[in-house]
Scaffold this motif. Structure first.
Motif: not given
Length: 214
Positions: A81-82, A88-92, A97-98, A170-172
């Motif tokens: 997950h981190l 920048g590949q994580y989707q809400s 989250s894990a 910061l990561k959106g």
């Protein structure tokens, strides 16, 4: 093809109000302890214990995404997950989250332990918790020390939580807005939410019961 994110309601009103009240009550407990307002400290402690009891119940019977079985995953999923988050590949998601799921468990465990030890705490002079007489003076002293020291751990975890929220921002990933108004932009379908007023009503009932018994 990248899926378009749409606003989806992800948090019911009970979960959102729970977060707000926990922040206010922890601040209130800190202030009352520092200023010797122990009667008020006890009332705030009973209030936070009532909320915690109901949050645990909501984690079993509440909205789908607020249930422990939904967001408590294997710790082995946290590195993946981190990695997605920082690349920048994580989707809400529509739940924690894990990493966030385990943060919730740690905070709940610390707050519950803090509230329970407070019931048995005593300064030996002016104030004793409502259940202090149930244990020996040695046990009172031990639990009082634990109660005081443990609050430092809670403050550390709160600090880490704030830092994590800022990193996600910061990561959106906007976590604060979602817990305020309940909505988050995501590609996932909306979760099944239960009416938050049910949780709020039950929390009030638990609080009234505790006020009568304690």
């Amino acid at each position: 093809m990248i899926q378009k994110e749409n606003p989806v309601k992800v948090w019911d009103s009970f979960v959102r109000l729970f977060h707000l009240l926990i922040i206010l009550l922890v601040a209130g407990l800190w202030w009352t302890a520092d200023n010797g307002r122990m009667d008020l400290h006890k009332d705030f402690g009973i209030a936070i214990l009532s909320l915690l009891v109901m949050r645990v119940a909501w984690g079993i019977f509440g909205s789908d995404n607020a249930r422990f079985k939904t967001f408590v995953r294997s710790p082995l999923q946290i590195p993946s997950h981190l990695k997605k988050l920082f690349s920048g590949q994580y989707q809400s998601e529509t739940t924690h989250s894990a990493a966030g799921g385990w943060a919730v468990i740690v905070m709940l465990a610390l707050l519950i332990a803090q509230a329970v030890t407070g019931l048995f705490s005593s300064d030996g002079i002016l104030f004793s918790g409502p259940l202090a007489s149930w244990v020996s003076s040695d046990a009172q002293e031990l639990l009082t020390d634990w109660h005081k020291t443990q609050f430092d751990a809670i403050l550390i975890v709160i600090g880490l939580h704030v830092v994590a929220v800022l990193i996600y921002r910061l990561k959106g990933v906007k976590l604060i807005g979602a817990i305020v108004h309940g909505y988050k932009k995501t590609t996932q379908p909306a979760p099944q939410l239960k009416p938050g007023w049910q949780g709020l009503l039950l929390a009030i009932a638990v609080w009234l019961l505790f006020m009568l018994l304690l």
